[in-house]
Design a protein around this motif. Structure first.
Motif, mmCIF file in Angstrom:
data_model
loop_
_atom_site.group_PDB
_atom_site.id
_atom_site.type_symbol
_atom_site.label_atom_id
_atom_site.label_comp_id
_atom_site.label_asym_id
_atom_site.label_seq_id
_atom_site.Cartn_x
_atom_site.Cartn_y
_atom_site.Cartn_z
ATOM 1 N N MET A 143 -45.077 46.867 -44.855
ATOM 2 C CA MET A 143 -43.872 45.276 -43.615
ATOM 3 C C MET A 143 -44.911 44.173 -42.782
ATOM 4 S SD MET A 143 -40.731 45.345 -40.492
ATOM 5 C CE MET A 143 -42.537 45.773 -39.641
ATOM 6 N N PHE A 144 -46.218 44.864 -42.340
ATOM 7 C CA PHE A 144 -46.947 44.051 -41.048
ATOM 8 C C PHE A 144 -47.927 43.694 -42.596
ATOM 9 C CE2 PHE A 144 -46.393 47.059 -38.156
ATOM 10 C CZ PHE A 144 -45.353 45.908 -36.753
ATOM 11 N N LEU A 145 -48.826 44.073 -43.601
ATOM 12 C CA LEU A 145 -49.366 43.451 -44.704
ATOM 13 C C LEU A 145 -48.945 42.827 -45.493
ATOM 14 C CD1 LEU A 145 -51.822 46.378 -45.901
ATOM 15 C CD2 LEU A 145 -52.375 44.616 -43.710
ATOM 16 N N GLY A 146 -47.627 42.783 -45.618
ATOM 17 C CA GLY A 146 -47.232 41.402 -46.630
ATOM 18 C C GLY A 146 -46.677 40.757 -45.534
ATOM 19 N N ILE A 147 -45.951 40.232 -44.173
ATOM 20 C CA ILE A 147 -45.707 39.611 -43.432
ATOM 21 C C ILE A 147 -47.756 39.102 -43.171
ATOM 22 C CG2 ILE A 147 -45.440 38.854 -40.993
ATOM 23 C CD1 ILE A 147 -43.185 40.968 -41.105
ATOM 24 N N ILE A 148 -48.446 39.512 -42.679
ATOM 25 C CA ILE A 148 -49.932 38.811 -42.881
ATOM 26 C C ILE A 148 -49.621 38.246 -44.471
ATOM 27 C CG2 ILE A 148 -52.144 39.034 -42.875
ATOM 28 C CD1 ILE A 148 -51.065 41.767 -40.799
#
Length: 262
Positions: free
Chosen positions: A20-25
């Motif tokens: 989730m965090f990597l995708g958003i970044i």
């Protein structure tokens, strides 16, 4: 056996936050641009839907959706669903091609990275503050005037896992009546079993969801608000109590807590 599963379950949950965090970044430049103005929000919503598919399927989940009625892409709606898990948001995004603005709790803005975009596109509410709740109503009215749909989890907060369905609040139904737009009841059967707030439970599941027949508000006035609320509650509640998997999990949670059934 259940203790052997716990380390794998922790890794599975950690994987969710990593992707989730990597995708958003990775998508952040695009997300910032598309969330800069309401005119671009429909394109922002397309990105959100794509990411929702990616996120849930990357978690090993499958999605099974039943729809008794399809939405009209040129109309606005008030979406109402039972709230059981962090998966609910992503599942609702998958189910609707219509751009939706969520009404969500203010506390989620504290989540690193996710919270930055959350506060840009979500109507935030401090449920313990009466002034905040009134402001949310006004903001939601404005978005509906602009042709966007609104999603409200009418239980307010996520109830304890042993609760079948918590009592509904009034806001969603007041909005639907005032704008004379349909209420879209959605039922999520498996998000609680898959990604429970209890970190020792869950795992990849088939996520079943049902979009029930819409409830018309045509000709209703605010004096009919409670009747509309009760009708929506009864519809979702009856779907849940008649689902064997949902009730097996819920009743097991009640048994563990030695509480009477609600």
């Amino acid at each position: 056996m259940k203790y052997i599963k716990i380390p794998f379950l922790f890794l599975w949950r950690a994987w969710f936050y990593v992707i989730m965090f990597l995708g958003i970044i990775v998508m952040s430049p695009l997300l910032i641009a598309l969330s800069s103005t309401e005119k671009l929000y429909p394109y922002f919503w397309k990105v959100v839907r794509f990411f929702s598919y990616f996120l849930l399927y990357s978690m090993g989940c499958r999605v099974s959706i039943e729809k008794e009625e399809e939405i009209d892409r040129n109309k606005s709606y008030v979406f109402c669903a039972n709230h059981t898990s962090f998966f609910d948001i992503w599942l609702m995004a998958i189910m609707s091609k219509n751009p939706i603005v969520f009404v969500g709790k203010k506390e989620l803005v504290k989540i690193p990275i996710f919270g930055f975009f959350y506060k840009r596109v979500v109507i935030m509410v401090d449920r313990g503050n009466a002034n905040s709740r009134r402001k949310v109503y006004g903001l939601a009215k404005q978005r509906l005037k602009n042709g966007t749909s609104v999603a409200i989890y009418p239980e307010g907060l996520v109830p304890d896992e042993e609760v079948v369905l918590a009592p509904f609040k009034n806001g969603a139904f007041s909005l639907a009546i005032e704008h004379q737009i349909p209420v879209v009841p959605q039922v999520y059967f498996d998000c609680k079993r898959s990604f429970s707030w209890n970190i020792y439970k869950g795992g990849p599941k088939k996520l079943r969801a049902k979009q029930c027949k819409f409830i018309s508000t045509e000709g209703l006035s605010l004096t009919d608000r409670n009747a509309l609320k009760n009708k929506t509650f009864d519809l979702i509640y009856n779907e849940l109590i008649n689902d064997k998997k949902y009730m097996k999990y819920t009743l097991a949670a009640k048994k563990n807590n030695n509480e009477p059934i609600q």
